[in-house]
Design an enzyme around this catalytic site. Structure first.
Site, PDB file in Angstrom:
ATOM      1  N   ASN A   1     -66.863 -40.339-152.649  1.00  0.00           N
ATOM      2  CA  ASN A   1     -66.733 -40.883-153.922  1.00  0.00           C
ATOM      3  C   ASN A   1     -68.173 -41.735-154.414  1.00  0.00           C
ATOM      4  O   ASN A   1     -68.725 -42.129-153.552  1.00  0.00           O
ATOM      5  CB  ASN A   1     -65.447 -42.103-153.656  1.00  0.00           C
ATOM      6  CG  ASN A   1     -65.799 -43.008-152.792  1.00  0.00           C
ATOM      7  OD1 ASN A   1     -66.302 -42.968-151.601  1.00  0.00           O
ATOM      8  ND2 ASN A   1     -65.718 -44.547-152.985  1.00  0.00           N
TER       9      ASN A   1
ATOM     10  N   LYS B   1     -77.587 -37.399-145.504  1.00  0.00           N
ATOM     11  CA  LYS B   1     -76.522 -36.084-145.367  1.00  0.00           C
ATOM     12  C   LYS B   1     -75.711 -36.718-146.429  1.00  0.00           C
ATOM     13  O   LYS B   1     -74.344 -37.459-145.923  1.00  0.00           O
ATOM     14  CB  LYS B   1     -75.820 -36.225-143.918  1.00  0.00           C
ATOM     15  CG  LYS B   1     -75.328 -34.801-143.607  1.00  0.00           C
ATOM     16  CD  LYS B   1     -74.057 -34.341-144.194  1.00  0.00           C
ATOM     17  CE  LYS B   1     -73.086 -34.966-143.742  1.00  0.00           C
ATOM     18  NZ  LYS B   1     -71.739 -34.528-144.382  1.00  0.00           N
ATOM     19  N   PRO B   2     -75.524 -36.001-147.427  1.00  0.00           N
ATOM     20  CA  PRO B   2     -74.239 -36.253-148.399  1.00  0.00           C
ATOM     21  C   PRO B   2     -72.831 -35.656-147.992  1.00  0.00           C
ATOM     22  O   PRO B   2     -73.163 -34.963-147.311  1.00  0.00           O
ATOM     23  CB  PRO B   2     -74.778 -35.934-149.715  1.00  0.00           C
ATOM     24  CG  PRO B   2     -75.720 -34.582-149.427  1.00  0.00           C
ATOM     25  CD  PRO B   2     -76.436 -35.004-148.129  1.00  0.00           C
TER      26      PRO B   2
ATOM     27  N   GLU C   1     -70.085 -48.989-143.452  1.00  0.00           N
ATOM     28  CA  GLU C   1     -69.286 -49.610-144.710  1.00  0.00           C
ATOM     29  C   GLU C   1     -68.204 -48.669-144.679  1.00  0.00           C
ATOM     30  O   GLU C   1     -68.248 -47.512-145.237  1.00  0.00           O
ATOM     31  CB  GLU C   1     -70.349 -49.459-145.813  1.00  0.00           C
ATOM     32  CG  GLU C   1     -71.479 -50.260-145.932  1.00  0.00           C
ATOM     33  CD  GLU C   1     -71.222 -51.644-146.092  1.00  0.00           C
ATOM     34  OE1 GLU C   1     -72.048 -52.415-145.694  1.00  0.00           O
ATOM     35  OE2 GLU C   1     -70.288 -52.086-146.798  1.00  0.00           O
ATOM     36  N   LEU C   2     -66.802 -49.268-144.501  1.00  0.00           N
ATOM     37  CA  LEU C   2     -66.046 -48.521-144.302  1.00  0.00           C
ATOM     38  C   LEU C   2     -64.925 -48.770-145.498  1.00  0.00           C
ATOM     39  O   LEU C   2     -65.121 -49.197-146.447  1.00  0.00           O
ATOM     40  CB  LEU C   2     -65.188 -48.550-142.976  1.00  0.00           C
ATOM     41  CG  LEU C   2     -66.063 -48.468-141.752  1.00  0.00           C
ATOM     42  CD1 LEU C   2     -65.775 -48.757-140.357  1.00  0.00           C
ATOM     43  CD2 LEU C   2     -66.775 -47.087-141.775  1.00  0.00           C
TER      44      LEU C   2
ATOM     45  N   CYS D   1     -63.930 -48.039-152.832  1.00  0.00           N
ATOM     46  CA  CYS D   1     -63.184 -48.788-151.407  1.00  0.00           C
ATOM     47  C   CYS D   1     -62.847 -50.195-151.716  1.00  0.00           C
ATOM     48  O   CYS D   1     -62.137 -50.450-151.016  1.00  0.00           O
ATOM     49  CB  CYS D   1     -64.738 -48.677-150.508  1.00  0.00           C
ATOM     50  SG  CYS D   1     -65.963 -49.511-151.421  1.00  0.00           S
TER      51      CYS D   1
ATOM     52  N   GLU E   1     -55.134 -47.101-146.061  1.00  0.00           N
ATOM     53  CA  GLU E   1     -55.937 -46.909-147.552  1.00  0.00           C
ATOM     54  C   GLU E   1     -55.170 -45.671-148.059  1.00  0.00           C
ATOM     55  O   GLU E   1     -55.242 -44.717-147.619  1.00  0.00           O
ATOM     56  CB  GLU E   1     -57.557 -46.813-147.115  1.00  0.00           C
ATOM     57  CG  GLU E   1     -58.497 -46.826-148.318  1.00  0.00           C
ATOM     58  CD  GLU E   1     -59.679 -46.635-148.000  1.00  0.00           C
ATOM     59  OE1 GLU E   1     -60.343 -45.508-147.157  1.00  0.00           O
ATOM     60  OE2 GLU E   1     -60.696 -47.298-148.647  1.00  0.00           O
TER      61      GLU E   1
HETATM   62  P1  NDP Z   1     -65.669 -39.522-144.451  1.00  0.00           P
HETATM   63  O1  NDP Z   1     -65.283 -40.738-143.459  1.00  0.00           O
HETATM   64  O2  NDP Z   1     -64.623 -38.405-144.277  1.00  0.00           O
HETATM   65  O3  NDP Z   1     -66.885 -39.058-144.674  1.00  0.00           O
HETATM   66  C1  NDP Z   1     -68.026 -39.601-144.716  1.00  0.00           C
HETATM   67  C2  NDP Z   1     -69.289 -38.913-144.456  1.00  0.00           C
HETATM   68  O4  NDP Z   1     -69.314 -38.580-143.096  1.00  0.00           O
HETATM   69  C3  NDP Z   1     -69.250 -37.714-144.954  1.00  0.00           C
HETATM   70  O5  NDP Z   1     -70.727 -37.227-145.366  1.00  0.00           O
HETATM   71  C4  NDP Z   1     -68.784 -36.725-143.961  1.00  0.00           C
HETATM   72  O6  NDP Z   1     -69.283 -35.374-143.963  1.00  0.00           O
HETATM   73  C5  NDP Z   1     -69.428 -37.085-142.570  1.00  0.00           C
HETATM   74  N1  NDP Z   1     -68.674 -37.046-141.506  1.00  0.00           N
HETATM   75  C6  NDP Z   1     -67.479 -36.497-141.290  1.00  0.00           C
HETATM   76  N2  NDP Z   1     -67.345 -36.478-140.094  1.00  0.00           N
HETATM   77  C7  NDP Z   1     -68.457 -36.929-139.444  1.00  0.00           C
HETATM   78  C8  NDP Z   1     -68.890 -36.919-138.047  1.00  0.00           C
HETATM   79  N3  NDP Z   1     -68.062 -36.637-136.858  1.00  0.00           N
HETATM   80  N4  NDP Z   1     -70.074 -37.750-137.747  1.00  0.00           N
HETATM   81  C9  NDP Z   1     -70.862 -37.812-138.780  1.00  0.00           C
HETATM   82  N5  NDP Z   1     -70.464 -37.566-139.754  1.00  0.00           N
HETATM   83  C10 NDP Z   1     -69.391 -37.168-140.386  1.00  0.00           C
HETATM   84  O7  NDP Z   1     -65.323 -40.438-145.708  1.00  0.00           O
HETATM   85  P2  NDP Z   1     -65.013 -39.662-147.213  1.00  0.00           P
HETATM   86  O8  NDP Z   1     -66.252 -39.012-147.634  1.00  0.00           O
HETATM   87  O9  NDP Z   1     -63.670 -39.448-147.298  1.00  0.00           O
HETATM   88  O10 NDP Z   1     -65.199 -41.222-148.233  1.00  0.00           O
HETATM   89  C11 NDP Z   1     -64.105 -41.950-148.414  1.00  0.00           C
HETATM   90  C12 NDP Z   1     -64.019 -43.121-147.481  1.00  0.00           C
HETATM   91  O11 NDP Z   1     -65.320 -43.835-147.610  1.00  0.00           O
HETATM   92  C13 NDP Z   1     -62.762 -44.098-147.972  1.00  0.00           C
HETATM   93  O12 NDP Z   1     -62.148 -44.367-146.678  1.00  0.00           O
HETATM   94  C14 NDP Z   1     -63.564 -45.102-148.691  1.00  0.00           C
HETATM   95  O13 NDP Z   1     -63.034 -46.418-148.459  1.00  0.00           O
HETATM   96  C15 NDP Z   1     -64.905 -45.162-147.952  1.00  0.00           C
HETATM   97  N6  NDP Z   1     -65.976 -46.071-148.776  1.00  0.00           N
HETATM   98  C16 NDP Z   1     -66.281 -47.373-148.224  1.00  0.00           C
HETATM   99  C17 NDP Z   1     -67.404 -47.942-148.977  1.00  0.00           C
HETATM  100  C18 NDP Z   1     -67.789 -49.283-148.601  1.00  0.00           C
HETATM  101  O14 NDP Z   1     -69.060 -49.679-149.111  1.00  0.00           O
HETATM  102  N7  NDP Z   1     -67.258 -49.880-147.782  1.00  0.00           N
HETATM  103  C19 NDP Z   1     -67.929 -47.487-150.242  1.00  0.00           C
HETATM  104  C20 NDP Z   1     -66.971 -46.154-150.471  1.00  0.00           C
HETATM  105  C21 NDP Z   1     -66.275 -45.407-149.712  1.00  0.00           C
HETATM  106  P3  NDP Z   1     -68.384 -34.085-144.804  1.00  0.00           P
HETATM  107  O15 NDP Z   1     -67.485 -35.306-146.181  1.00  0.00           O
HETATM  108  O16 NDP Z   1     -69.282 -33.467-145.310  1.00  0.00           O
HETATM  109  O17 NDP Z   1     -67.368 -34.053-143.998  1.00  0.00           O
END
Ligand code: NDP
Length: 487
Positions: free
Chosen positions: A144, A167-168, A239-240, A273, A371
Site C-alpha cells: 500500500n 526490497k519493495p 511500522e506495523l 495503516c 486490521e
Molecule cells: P507484509 O507484512 O505482508 O509485507 C511487508 C513487506 O515484507 C513486503 O515487502 C513483503 O514482501 C516483506 N516480507 C514478507 N515476508 C517477509 C519475511 N519473512 N521477512 C522479511 N520480509 C518479508 O505487509 P503488506 O505488504 O501486506 O502491507 C500491509 C501492511 O502494512 C498492513 O498491516 C498495514 O497496516 C501495514 N502498514 C503500516 C504502516 C505504518 O506506517 N505503520 C504504513 C503502511 C502499511 P512481499 O510483499 O514481496 O511478500
C-alpha cells in the site's frame, strides 16, 4: 501476507489490480545477487558519508531535479501498481516534498547532534561528539502506498550518510524501476542506493546483509523481521498495522463528523495503516450519525471506468479482498447488520468494494479487533465518555485515533486519554500534517523503534560516538581519586 516460491531463475508474476491479469514478470533476486549488491553498496558508502551532509545535499538536490522531470511517470507507475489510488498520482510530488524537506532539515539535524563540552563527573576531561552512519540500511516496504512507504525511510537514511538496499513488496514493484531511472541520473547516489525484487525470502536476505532495518508491513511479518534482526543483533524499526478508532460525541457537528469519518475510512479503499477502522458514537446521536454516513457513503463512486475518475479503486492485493470478506461474514454471523455496501464486485478482473457500513457490532467480532484494510466502517454506540475511551483503548494496536466533538477542548480532553501515537482532533487522517515538524511513537503492536518522521528520525541511521580527552594529569593506580573530582 503476499508469498511466492523462490526458485533458481524464478520470475515474479505481478498481477494488475485493475484487470486481474499477470502483466509483468520480474526476475527474483537470488541470495547471491542480494549479497553482491549489498557488498557493492557497502564499498561505496564511505565515500558518500565522507561527502558530509553538505555534499550529500548537493547530490540529493540534483536527484530532486531528476524526480521533478519524471514526476508524472512516477505517478503513473505507482497508479498501475495500486490500481489507481488518488495518492498514486501525487507520488512524484510527494517524493519531491520528501527530498526537499530533508534538504532543509538534514543540515539542522546534524547540527543539533553536535556536542562539545567538559565532563560533569570528571572536569579535566573534554568531551566531543561524532556521529557515524550505519553503513547499510535495509528497507522492506509494503504494497500500500508502495513508493511513499519505501522512501519515507530510504531518503533520510541517504541524507544521514548510509547506503540503502530496498526490497519493495512483490505485489507492487513497478514504480520502483521508474524511480530508479531518476536515481541513475546521479552517479554518486546510484552508487549507494539500489533495490532487489522478490518475495519475503528476499526480505530475509536483505536482513542478513544490512546493519539496520526499517520495515513497514503487517504485524505477523514484523515479528519475523524482529526475530531475524535479533538473531543478528542489529536494530530494527518496525511500522506495523493499525485498528484506528474515531469517537464522535453527542455535541459533534454530525455532518462534519460523517464527512471526516467517511474519508478517513475509505480513502485508498481503506488500505492505509491509519484508516479509521472503528467508530464509536454517543448513543443519543448514533442513528442520526449513521443516516448521514450512509447518505455520504452511497455517493462514493468506484474508479472502475477510469482510474483518474471516481473516488476509490480496486483492492491492490487480491487476497486482501478475502480477508475483508471474512471479517464481514464473521460480523454478520455474530449479529451485525450491513447497512450499505458489503459485496465484493469483480469488475473487469479488478476486485472492488463500495463503502460498507455496519451497525450492531461488538468487540467479539474480527472487524473490531483485527486490521481489516478495506473500506469498511463498523459503527458502535456508547453510553458515556468513559465507555468510549475504554472501547477505543481496547485494542492491541495504537497507531492513530480521532475524536470529533462539539469543540476542540472537549475533543482534546478525550484524545489525551487514548493510547495512540497520533491523535487527530475535530478531523481524521491528519498524519500528513505532522510530517517533518515532529515525530510520534506508536503504541502496542503498531510500531517498534524510533519515530520515522520529524527531524529526530535521522537518528535511526546514526550512531553517536564520544571522544574523551584527558586535559589534566592521569590518575595513577595507587592514588586513583579521579572519580570524586566533579562531585
Ligand atoms: P507484509 O507484512 O505482508 O509485507 C511487508 C513487506 O515484507 C513486503 O515487502 C513483503 O514482501 C516483506 N516480507 C514478507 N515476508 C517477509 C519475511 N519473512 N521477512 C522479511 N520480509 C518479508 O505487509 P503488506 O505488504 O501486506 O502491507 C500491509 C501492511 O502494512 C498492513 O498491516 C498495514 O497496516 C501495514 N502498514 C503500516 C504502516 C505504518 O506506517 N505503520 C504504513 C503502511 C502499511 P512481499 O510483499 O514481496 O511478500
Amino acid at each position: 501476507m503476499a508469498s511466492a516460491t523462490v526458485a533458481r531463475e524464478a520470475l515474479l508474476d505481478v498481477r494488475n489490480p485493475r484487470t486481474g491479469e499477470v502483466d509483468l514478470r520480474l526476475p527474483i533476486s537470488s541470495r547471491v545477487e542480494v549479497a553482491d549488491k549489498a557488498a557493492r553498496l557497502r564499498a561505496a558508502q564511505p565515500a558518500w558519508e565522507a561527502m558530509g551532509v553538505g555534499g550529500r545535499c548537493a547530490a540529493m538536490a540534483r536527484w530532486l531535479g531528476a524526480v521533478r522531470a519524471r514526476a508524472a511517470d512516477i505517478g503513473e507507475a505507482d497508479a498501475v501498481d495500486t490500481g489507481g489510488c488518488h495518492t498514486s498520482y501525487l507520488q512524484g510530488f510527494i517524493t519531491m516534498r520528501n527530498v526537499a524537506g530533508w534538504l532543509e532539515d538534514a543540515p539542522k539535524a546534524f547540527e543539533s547532534l553536535k556536542w562539545e563540552g567538559v565532563s560533569i563527573s570528571m572536569p579535566t576531561v573534554a568531551v566531543e561528539s561524532q556521529v557515524v552512519a550505519y553503513p547499510l540500511v535495509g528497507v522492506i516496504s509494503p504494497w500500500n502506498a508502495p513508493l511513499m512507504l519505501a522512501l519515507l525511510d530510504a531518503v533520510p537514511a541517504l541524507f544521514a550518510g548510509s547506503a540503502v538496499l530496498l526490497k519493495p513488496s512483490e505485489v507492487t514493484p513497478r514504480v520502483i524501476e521508474t524511480l530508479f531511472a531518476t536515481v541513475r541520473e546521479v552517479p554518486e547516489l546510484a552508487a549507494v542506493f539500489d533495490y532487489v525484487t522478490g518475495p519475503g525470502e528476499v526480505g530475509q536476505a536483505v536482513i542478513a546483509e544490512a546493519d539496520t532495518i526499517c520495515f513497514t508491513g503487517s504485524v505477523p511479518t514484523g515479528r519475523k523481521v524482529a526475530v531475524a534482526c535479533a538473531e543478528r543483533l542489529i536494530p530494527c524499526n518496525l511500522e506495523l498495522g493499525g485498528k484506528d478508532p474515531c469517537i464522535v460525541t453527542a455535541s459533534a457537528d454530525l455532518n462534519r463528523a460523517a464527512t471526516a469519518v467517511l474519508r478517513g475510512a475509505v480513502y485508498a479503499t481503506g488500505q492505509v495503516c491509519y484508516s479509521i477502522e472503528r467508530v464509536y458514537v454517543d448513543k443519543s446521536v448514533h442513528d442520526a450519525f449513521v443516516a448521514k454516513l450512509v447518505e455520504k457513503a452511497r455517493a462514493v463512486r468506484l474508479n472502475s471506468d477510469n482510474p483518474r475518475a471516481g473516488h476509490i479503486g480496486p483492492f491492490t492485493f487480491a487476497p486482501q479482498a478475502e480477508i475483508v470478506k471474512r471479517h464481514l461474514a464473521d460480523a454478520v454471523a455474530k449479529g451485525a447488520t450491513i447497512v450499505t455496501g458489503g459485496e465484493i464486485e469483480d469488475i473487469g478482473g479488478g476486485l472492488y468494494l463500495r463503502p460498507t457500513i455496519l451497525t450492531g457490532v461488538n468487540h467479539d467480532m474480527l472487524i473490531m479487533q483485527d486490521e481489516t484494510f478495506g473500506p469498511c466502517i463498523p459503527v458502535m454506540a456508547y453510553r458515556d465518555t468513559e465507555e468510549a475511551i475504554r472501547l477505543a483503548n481496547d485494542t492491541s494496536f495504537g497507531l492513530t485515533a480521532s475524536v470529533i466533538a462539539g469543540d476542540a477542548e472537549e475533543a482534546r480532553a478525550i484524545g489525551r486519554r487514548i493510547n495512540a501515537g497520533g491523535i487527530f482532533l475535530q478531523d481524521t487522517f491528519l498524519t500528513f500534517a505532522k510530517l517533518r515538524t515532529f515525530g510520534s511513537d506508536s503504541f502496542g503492536w503498531s510500531g517498534y523503534g524510533s519515530p520515522r518522521i520529524g527531524p529526530e528520525s535521522l537518528r535511526r541511521f546514526l550512531r553517536r560516538k564520544s571522544l574523551l580527552t584527558q586535559t589534566g594529569p592521569v590518575a595513577d593506580i595507587q592514588n586513583d581519586h579521579h572519580l570524586g573530582q566533579g562531585r
